[in-house]
Design a protein around this motif. Structure first.
Motif, PDB file in Angstrom:
ATOM      1  N   ILE A  44       0.758  -1.057  -0.043  1.00 47.21           N
ATOM      2  CA  ILE A  44      -0.048  -0.177  -0.308  1.00 47.21           C
ATOM      3  C   ILE A  44       0.970   2.045  -0.080  1.00 47.21           C
ATOM      4  O   ILE A  44       1.516   1.650   0.960  1.00 47.21           O
ATOM      5  CB  ILE A  44      -1.347   0.083   1.315  1.00 47.21           C
ATOM      6  CG1 ILE A  44      -2.159  -1.049   1.102  1.00 47.21           C
ATOM      7  CG2 ILE A  44      -1.445   1.041   0.973  1.00 47.21           C
ATOM      8  CD1 ILE A  44      -3.170  -0.965  -0.309  1.00 47.21           C
ATOM      9  N   SER A  45       0.515   2.013  -0.721  1.00 46.47           N
ATOM     10  CA  SER A  45       1.081   3.519  -0.895  1.00 46.47           C
ATOM     11  C   SER A  45       0.091   4.566  -0.011  1.00 46.47           C
ATOM     12  O   SER A  45      -0.795   4.863  -0.560  1.00 46.47           O
ATOM     13  CB  SER A  45       1.053   3.943  -2.440  1.00 46.47           C
ATOM     14  OG  SER A  45       2.270   5.381  -2.544  1.00 46.47           O
ATOM     15  N   ASN A  46       0.878   4.223   1.061  1.00 49.67           N
ATOM     16  CA  ASN A  46       0.222   5.566   1.796  1.00 49.67           C
ATOM     17  C   ASN A  46      -0.008   7.647   1.148  1.00 49.67           C
ATOM     18  O   ASN A  46      -1.364   8.080   1.355  1.00 49.67           O
ATOM     19  CB  ASN A  46       1.059   5.873   3.064  1.00 49.67           C
ATOM     20  CG  ASN A  46       0.820   5.095   4.211  1.00 49.67           C
ATOM     21  OD1 ASN A  46       0.245   4.348   4.167  1.00 49.67           O
ATOM     22  ND2 ASN A  46       2.152   4.280   4.568  1.00 49.67           N
ATOM     23  N   SER A  47       0.832   7.535   0.698  1.00 44.14           N
ATOM     24  CA  SER A  47       0.638   8.815  -0.304  1.00 44.14           C
ATOM     25  C   SER A  47      -0.388   8.299  -1.444  1.00 44.14           C
ATOM     26  O   SER A  47      -1.518   9.535  -1.489  1.00 44.14           O
ATOM     27  CB  SER A  47       1.728   9.287  -1.218  1.00 44.14           C
ATOM     28  OG  SER A  47       2.245   7.846  -2.184  1.00 44.14           O
ATOM     29  N   GLN A  51      -3.844  10.622  -1.395  1.00 42.56           N
ATOM     30  CA  GLN A  51      -4.240  11.513  -2.574  1.00 42.56           C
ATOM     31  C   GLN A  51      -5.693  11.115  -2.691  1.00 42.56           C
ATOM     32  O   GLN A  51      -6.421  12.322  -3.016  1.00 42.56           O
ATOM     33  CB  GLN A  51      -3.606  10.986  -4.003  1.00 42.56           C
ATOM     34  CG  GLN A  51      -2.602  11.216  -3.734  1.00 42.56           C
ATOM     35  CD  GLN A  51      -1.245  11.299  -5.113  1.00 42.56           C
ATOM     36  OE1 GLN A  51      -1.987  10.272  -5.586  1.00 42.56           O
ATOM     37  NE2 GLN A  51       0.070  11.111  -5.048  1.00 42.56           N
ATOM     38  N   TRP A  52      -6.504   9.868  -2.871  1.00 44.84           N
ATOM     39  CA  TRP A  52      -8.345   9.623  -3.179  1.00 44.84           C
ATOM     40  C   TRP A  52      -8.605  10.192  -1.897  1.00 44.84           C
ATOM     41  O   TRP A  52      -9.317  10.562  -2.229  1.00 44.84           O
ATOM     42  CB  TRP A  52      -7.851   7.948  -3.020  1.00 44.84           C
ATOM     43  CG  TRP A  52      -7.582   7.234  -4.445  1.00 44.84           C
ATOM     44  CD1 TRP A  52      -6.282   6.401  -4.805  1.00 44.84           C
ATOM     45  CD2 TRP A  52      -7.386   7.570  -5.736  1.00 44.84           C
ATOM     46  NE1 TRP A  52      -6.204   6.074  -5.869  1.00 44.84           N
ATOM     47  CE2 TRP A  52      -6.800   6.612  -6.660  1.00 44.84           C
ATOM     48  CE3 TRP A  52      -8.625   8.734  -6.372  1.00 44.84           C
ATOM     49  CZ2 TRP A  52      -6.969   6.458  -7.631  1.00 44.84           C
ATOM     50  CZ3 TRP A  52      -8.878   8.040  -8.153  1.00 44.84           C
ATOM     51  CH2 TRP A  52      -8.021   7.594  -8.160  1.00 44.84           C
ATOM     52  N   ARG A  53      -8.582  10.103  -0.730  1.00 44.85           N
ATOM     53  CA  ARG A  53      -8.998  10.276   0.816  1.00 44.85           C
ATOM     54  C   ARG A  53      -9.130  12.527   0.194  1.00 44.85           C
ATOM     55  O   ARG A  53     -10.743  12.576   0.600  1.00 44.85           O
ATOM     56  CB  ARG A  53      -8.799   9.926   1.647  1.00 44.85           C
ATOM     57  CG  ARG A  53      -8.306  10.701   2.880  1.00 44.85           C
ATOM     58  CD  ARG A  53      -9.895  10.090   4.026  1.00 44.85           C
ATOM     59  NE  ARG A  53     -11.420  10.177   3.313  1.00 44.85           N
ATOM     60  CZ  ARG A  53     -12.261  10.244   2.848  1.00 44.85           C
ATOM     61  NH1 ARG A  53     -12.505   8.491   2.883  1.00 44.85           N
ATOM     62  NH2 ARG A  53     -13.775  10.865   2.192  1.00 44.85           N
ATOM     63  N   ALA A  54      -8.207  12.379  -0.194  1.00 43.48           N
ATOM     64  CA  ALA A  54      -8.287  13.975   0.090  1.00 43.48           C
ATOM     65  C   ALA A  54      -8.991  13.748  -1.482  1.00 43.48           C
ATOM     66  O   ALA A  54     -10.367  14.978  -1.069  1.00 43.48           O
ATOM     67  CB  ALA A  54      -7.188  14.322  -0.911  1.00 43.48           C
ATOM     68  N   ALA A  55      -9.393  13.696  -2.312  1.00 47.64           N
ATOM     69  CA  ALA A  55     -10.693  14.211  -3.305  1.00 47.64           C
ATOM     70  C   ALA A  55     -11.642  14.194  -3.208  1.00 47.64           C
ATOM     71  O   ALA A  55     -12.879  14.439  -3.831  1.00 47.64           O
ATOM     72  CB  ALA A  55      -9.867  12.808  -4.773  1.00 47.64           C
ATOM     73  N   ILE A  56     -12.087  12.617  -2.864  1.00 48.34           N
ATOM     74  CA  ILE A  56     -13.348  12.465  -2.328  1.00 48.34           C
ATOM     75  C   ILE A  56     -13.393  13.635  -0.954  1.00 48.34           C
ATOM     76  O   ILE A  56     -14.838  14.214  -1.431  1.00 48.34           O
ATOM     77  CB  ILE A  56     -13.544  10.903  -1.286  1.00 48.34           C
ATOM     78  CG1 ILE A  56     -13.168  10.060  -2.014  1.00 48.34           C
ATOM     79  CG2 ILE A  56     -14.632  10.826  -0.907  1.00 48.34           C
ATOM     80  CD1 ILE A  56     -12.331   8.578  -1.367  1.00 48.34           C
ATOM     81  N   ASP A  57     -12.579  14.114  -0.350  1.00 47.47           N
ATOM     82  CA  ASP A  57     -12.872  15.231   1.264  1.00 47.47           C
ATOM     83  C   ASP A  57     -13.787  16.639   0.576  1.00 47.47           C
ATOM     84  O   ASP A  57     -14.247  17.512   0.751  1.00 47.47           O
ATOM     85  CB  ASP A  57     -11.984  14.841   2.430  1.00 47.47           C
ATOM     86  CG  ASP A  57     -12.287  13.585   2.835  1.00 47.47           C
ATOM     87  OD1 ASP A  57     -13.187  13.533   3.174  1.00 47.47           O
ATOM     88  OD2 ASP A  57     -11.408  13.859   3.789  1.00 47.47           O
ATOM     89  N   GLU A  58     -12.661  17.102  -0.623  1.00 50.25           N
ATOM     90  CA  GLU A  58     -12.781  18.048  -1.248  1.00 50.25           C
ATOM     91  C   GLU A  58     -13.816  17.853  -2.265  1.00 50.25           C
ATOM     92  O   GLU A  58     -14.130  18.944  -3.464  1.00 50.25           O
ATOM     93  CB  GLU A  58     -11.453  18.465  -1.908  1.00 50.25           C
ATOM     94  CG  GLU A  58     -10.666  18.885  -0.551  1.00 50.25           C
ATOM     95  CD  GLU A  58      -9.004  18.695  -1.435  1.00 50.25           C
ATOM     96  OE1 GLU A  58      -8.737  18.497  -2.702  1.00 50.25           O
ATOM     97  OE2 GLU A  58      -8.296  18.823  -0.501  1.00 50.25           O
ATOM     98  N   ALA A  87     -12.717   3.546   2.556  1.00 44.24           N
ATOM     99  CA  ALA A  87     -12.234   3.515   4.685  1.00 44.24           C
ATOM    100  C   ALA A  87     -11.989   3.806   5.863  1.00 44.24           C
ATOM    101  O   ALA A  87     -12.555   4.053   6.474  1.00 44.24           O
ATOM    102  CB  ALA A  87     -11.451   2.140   4.942  1.00 44.24           C
ATOM    103  N   ALA A  88     -11.612   4.989   5.006  1.00 46.68           N
ATOM    104  CA  ALA A  88     -10.446   6.297   6.398  1.00 46.68           C
ATOM    105  C   ALA A  88     -11.780   7.230   6.432  1.00 46.68           C
ATOM    106  O   ALA A  88     -11.270   7.630   7.450  1.00 46.68           O
ATOM    107  CB  ALA A  88      -9.113   6.814   5.305  1.00 46.68           C
TER     108      ALA A  88
END
Length: 307
Positions: A44-47, A51-58, A87-88
């Motif tokens: 797993i690449s944490n970065s 990136q995906w998490r930020a795209a969802i939140d924003e 999931a995060a």
């Protein structure tokens, strides 16, 4: 969970074993599916997850043709970063979900983004996959008599297919890593040479192979003119020269040779030493000029009796 079947239109029937649904993936469902991640998938690449998490939140997440995939046994084979990002958080996301994707499709997933030949070989259950992938390339180059950079281009699928067609390449790779630790030969070059010699000389006994390979690794009790000892010394000397050349290259004084050229020379020297050992010849050194001499082939002479 909400889902609906996508229609592909009349006359465009997908393979029966693969199904595709558009699914609203909640954080809870993402966690459940992530637990089904296939063994040996790439790390797993944490970065990437961030990136995906930020795209969802924003609110920048866009539904595309890219989603997640499960094999016929329900194992997650693609989409682990998307699921980890969902999931995060606390927002559901629409994703295409493919089920029943055959195992042979591993090799062509994300071939242009992160998933290397080593990743694909690892997913397929192979070991030492970085060295194995390089070894397969060198064997293919030797068989094609072409070590040019253009001949080194191989897809992940080709690596997997050749791994299946090369029985014993895994054992050769393990030997290559052992010999690298002993004399600093490039591990993939040692593995390729070991595989080639074993492939061509299946008539030699287990005991003869042990004498050759263990003698190379340990150097124990070898007479001064033994080809195994000469090969050990040649590889150690080249390792020192390679370190010096790398330092000079980094300092801008000289241009270091390409790794593939170094491996080619090591394979040639290994084969010359093996041939001399089989024929019970005792040359003081092994001379091979890549610009003038053809790549050596494995001798087919009978194993010479030792006195």
């Amino acid at each position: 969970m909400t889902s609906r079947q996508l229609s592909l239109g009349d006359g465009l029937t997908p393979p029966a074993e693969i199904t595709m649904t558009l699914t609203l993936v909640t954080p809870e469902l993402a966690k459940e599916w992530f637990e089904r991640n296939i063994k040996n998938n790439r790390p797993i690449s944490n970065s990437k997850v961030k990136q995906w998490r930020a795209a969802i939140d924003e609110g920048r997440w866009k539904l595309t043709h890219q989603g997640i995939a499960f094999d016929p046994d329900g194992n997650l084979i693609d989409g682990q970063h998307r699921l980890a990002a969902i999931a995060a958080g606390d927002r559901p996301v629409w994703l295409p979900v493919f089920c029943g994707v055959p195992a042979e499709c591993f090799a062509v997933l994300d071939i242009n983004y992160h998933r290397s030949a080593a990743n694909s070989l690892s997913i397929a259950g192979h070991k030492n996959t970085a060295t194995l992938a390089a070894t397969i390339k060198l064997i293919a180059a030797y068989d094609a008599n072409s070590f040019s950079s253009s001949s080194s281009s191989m897809t992940n699928e080709e690596h997997l297919a050749l791994a299946e067609k090369m029985p014993g390449v895994g054992e050769a790779t393990h030997f290559g890593l052992r010999l690298w630790k002993a004399i600093r030969i490039t591990p993939s070059a040692a593995a390729a040479a070991a595989y080639i010699t074993r492939r061509e000389r299946r008539d030699l006994t287990i005991g003869q192979w042990e004498r050759w390979e263990e003698g190379l690794i340990t150097g124990a009790m070898l007479p001064g003119n033994d080809p195994r000892l000469n090969l050990r010394e040649a590889m150690k000397k080249r390792a020192i020269e390679s370190i010096a050349a790398k330092a000079a290259s980094e300092a801008g004084r000289v241009k270091i040779h390409a790794t593939r050229d170094i491996a080619k020379g090591q394979i040639a020297t290994y084969l010359l030493a093996f041939n001399a050992w089989v024929e019970n010849r005792k040359p003081r050194s092994f001379v091979w000029n890549p610009s003038e001499d053809p790549m050596p082939t494995v001798t087919l002479a009978p194993f010479a009796r030792r006195t």
